[in-house]
Design a protein around this motif. Structure first.
Motif, PDB file in Angstrom:
ATOM      1  N   GLY A   1       0.824  -1.200   0.000  1.00 27.84           N
ATOM      2  CA  GLY A   1       0.000   0.000   0.000  1.00 27.84           C
ATOM      3  C   GLY A   1       0.859   1.251   0.000  1.00 27.84           C
ATOM      4  O   GLY A   1       1.733   1.429  -0.850  1.00 27.84           O
ATOM      5  N   ASN A   2       0.641   2.125   0.974  1.00 29.82           N
ATOM      6  CA  ASN A   2       1.397   3.372   1.090  1.00 29.82           C
ATOM      7  C   ASN A   2       2.620   3.236   1.985  1.00 29.82           C
ATOM      8  O   ASN A   2       3.251   4.247   2.325  1.00 29.82           O
ATOM      9  N   ALA A   3       2.966   2.015   2.354  1.00 25.76           N
ATOM     10  CA  ALA A   3       4.110   1.790   3.243  1.00 25.76           C
ATOM     11  C   ALA A   3       5.231   1.074   2.495  1.00 25.76           C
ATOM     12  O   ALA A   3       4.983   0.158   1.709  1.00 25.76           O
ATOM     13  N   THR A   4       6.475   1.490   2.743  1.00 17.21           N
ATOM     14  CA  THR A   4       7.662   0.858   2.169  1.00 17.21           C
ATOM     15  C   THR A   4       8.624   0.516   3.291  1.00 17.21           C
ATOM     16  O   THR A   4       8.901   1.352   4.158  1.00 17.21           O
ATOM     17  N   TYR A   5       9.146  -0.722   3.265  1.00 19.92           N
ATOM     18  CA  TYR A   5      10.091  -1.180   4.293  1.00 19.92           C
ATOM     19  C   TYR A   5      11.393  -1.580   3.623  1.00 19.92           C
ATOM     20  O   TYR A   5      11.391  -2.246   2.587  1.00 19.92           O
TER      21      TYR A   5
ATOM     22  N   PHE B   1       6.121   5.706   5.126  1.00 25.97           N
ATOM     23  CA  PHE B   1       4.696   5.566   4.842  1.00 25.97           C
ATOM     24  C   PHE B   1       4.059   6.947   4.732  1.00 25.97           C
ATOM     25  O   PHE B   1       4.544   7.934   5.280  1.00 25.97           O
ATOM     26  N   GLY B   2       2.972   6.992   3.982  1.00 24.04           N
ATOM     27  CA  GLY B   2       2.260   8.243   3.791  1.00 24.04           C
ATOM     28  C   GLY B   2       1.941   8.487   2.339  1.00 24.04           C
ATOM     29  O   GLY B   2       1.915   7.571   1.520  1.00 24.04           O
ATOM     30  N   ASN B   3       1.725   9.763   1.990  1.00 24.63           N
ATOM     31  CA  ASN B   3       1.378  10.150   0.626  1.00 24.63           C
ATOM     32  C   ASN B   3       2.074  11.456   0.287  1.00 24.63           C
ATOM     33  O   ASN B   3       2.962  11.907   1.022  1.00 24.63           O
ATOM     34  N   LYS B   4       1.675  12.065  -0.827  1.00 24.25           N
ATOM     35  CA  LYS B   4       2.342  13.278  -1.277  1.00 24.25           C
ATOM     36  C   LYS B   4       2.199  14.406  -0.272  1.00 24.25           C
ATOM     37  O   LYS B   4       3.121  15.211  -0.088  1.00 24.25           O
ATOM     38  N   ALA B   5       1.072  14.490   0.393  1.00 27.48           N
ATOM     39  CA  ALA B   5       0.850  15.561   1.363  1.00 27.48           C
ATOM     40  C   ALA B   5       1.735  15.412   2.587  1.00 27.48           C
ATOM     41  O   ALA B   5       2.243  16.406   3.127  1.00 27.48           O
TER      42      ALA B   5
END
Length: 439
Positions: free
Chosen positions: A208-212, A238-242
């Motif tokens: 999803g919006n998380a990278t490890y 983790f998160g988005n553009k904002a």
């Protein structure tokens, strides 16, 4: 590209190796004379369906493997213009060696499939640098060897070399990839080079919006004012553009730091070169403003030996803030600030930059892109170990920078800096140039 470089190389190697092996190492004379395929292969060879048949004789004292026979059958099956009789012989042979033909095809297909999972990138970079101090601000140590001392000589440092880099990425599954960086360095003045060495390697998983990430990887937080290098450990993002949050934990080798860190290492003797490292950073976009803030903590006895740190202080506690406001598509104003609460002196860095066009995060994909910037920087050497700025840590002054590319995937970078040292307020100048070819 429809097929990666590795896929093309793999296919070529498979086909080339197979053709060489079967044509040279396993001639038809190795087929045992009592095998029923004898007559079939003899007929097909005489009819020119199977090429490579030499003296039209077979010797039965050696056995050809079934895979080798399957390779010959596969070649025969590839022929389009054959007689009805030869076609019947080929079908009979294909039925006999069906398993071998199937396995051979599966093996080749798997090689190509796995090869497509590996993507290669890289670059060749040429750098020229010329640094001038009227007086050396500190005893400068490179790998523990003193080269100059404050006030004794006018210091000069010229560099003329190149970097060759490979950046392979391998797909593990739909969520995970293996990434690495392999570098070699050359000194054009001395006509010397290093062997290719593994600089970074890490596993990267996305959900999803998380990278490890796990391994030795880019720091990824405040690369301009704090780090332009790597650490060993773990990272979560983790998160988005904002708003994106990044958390780092692991170890950082202080030998990657600036000349003041090397000085501290030399003074500290046999202490551990690596410091414990933790950090958390936040970045994102708010309208036309690209912002970021972070906190970094390192712990090492080396800090107690560094100039301006304090003999009892073995911690680095640095807070940073950054903002780039885009007035228009071509004009932006950027400000950076960093303060190390763990150091007594030379513990503040700040930078103000006015940029035109592609002055930040330069993309060399297309020809004709360029950017220009004017900056004033005060780089406290105790704030961050390896800032991205080409200007040396421990200096303050103006810097003019020009980037551009006249052809795709190639860019040039020119920079001139002039100012003073933070220690002693001595004159400092730097000229830097780079040409980089990317692939």
């Amino acid at each position: 590209m429809k097929k990666s470089i590795v896929s093309a190389l793999t296919t070529a190697l498979v086909v080339g190796a197979a053709s060489t092996t079967f044509a040279a190492a396993n001639p038809f004379s190795d087929v045992p004379s009592d095998h029923w395929a004898y007559d079939a292969v003899t007929t097909l060879a005489k009819d020119g369906v199977i090429e490579g048949y030499g003296d039209t004789t077979f010797k039965g004292n050696q056995n050809i493997t079934r895979y080798e026979m399957a390779q010959m059958v596969a070649k025969a099956m590839a022929k389009q213009d054959v007689s009805a009789g030869d076609k019947a012989l080929i079908e009979k042979l294909a039925a006999e060696f069906a398993d071998e033909l199937n396995n051979l095809g599966v093996r080749v297909a798997k090689l190509e499939k796995n090869a497509d999972k590996v993507k290669w990138g890289g670059m060749l970079r040429y750098d020229y640098g010329s640094v001038r101090y009227d007086k050396a601000p500190v005893d400068i140590w490179i790998n523990g060897v003193k080269t100059s001392q404050k006030g004794e000589v006018k210091t000069r440092d010229n560099s003329n070399g190149y970097t060759f880099r490979l950046t392979p990425t391998a797909e593990i599954n739909k969520n995970w990839k293996l990434k690495s960086r392999i570098d070699a360095y050359g000194d054009l003045t001395k006509d010397t080079t290093t062997d290719l060495a593994l600089k970074r390697i890490w596993a990267e998983g996305k959900y999803g919006n998380a990278t490890y990430r796990f391994g030795r990887m880019p720091v990824g937080i405040d690369m301009d004012i704090m780090f332009d290098t790597q650490f060993s450990g773990a990272q979560a993002e983790f998160g988005n553009k904002a708003l994106t949050t990044t958390i780092n934990a692991g170890r950082f080798n202080l030998k990657s730091g600036n000349q003041y860190y090397l000085y501290g290492l030399a003074q500290n003797g046999k202490a551990d070169d690596a410091a414990n490292y933790q950090a958390i950073g936040f970045k994102g976009w708010l309208g036309k403003l690209n912002y970021g803030t972070a906190y970094h903590h390192l712990n090492s006895n080396v800090f107690t030996k560094m100039i301006g740190y304090g003999a009892d202080n073995d911690d680095m506690n640095t807070w940073t803030a950054k903002g780039t406001y885009h007035f228009s598509k071509n004009i932006a104003l950027q400000g950076n600030y960093g303060h190390n609460f763990g150091a007594d002196d030379y513990n503040t860095s700040w930078s103000a930059v006015i940029g035109y066009k592609e002055f930040e995060n330069f993309d060399a994909t297309n020809a004709g892109q360029w950017g220009f910037s004017v900056a004033y920087r005060n780089i406290g050497q105790n704030v961050g170990p390896t800032p991205t700025y080409t200007s040396d840590a421990g200096t303050k002054g103006w810097a003019l920078s020009l980037l551009g590319n006249i052809m795709p995937h190639t860019y040039t970078w020119l920079q001139y800096a002039q100012g003073k040292t933070l220690i002693g307020n001595e004159n400092y100048k730097e000229l830097f140039g780079r040409v980089e070819w990317q692939f």
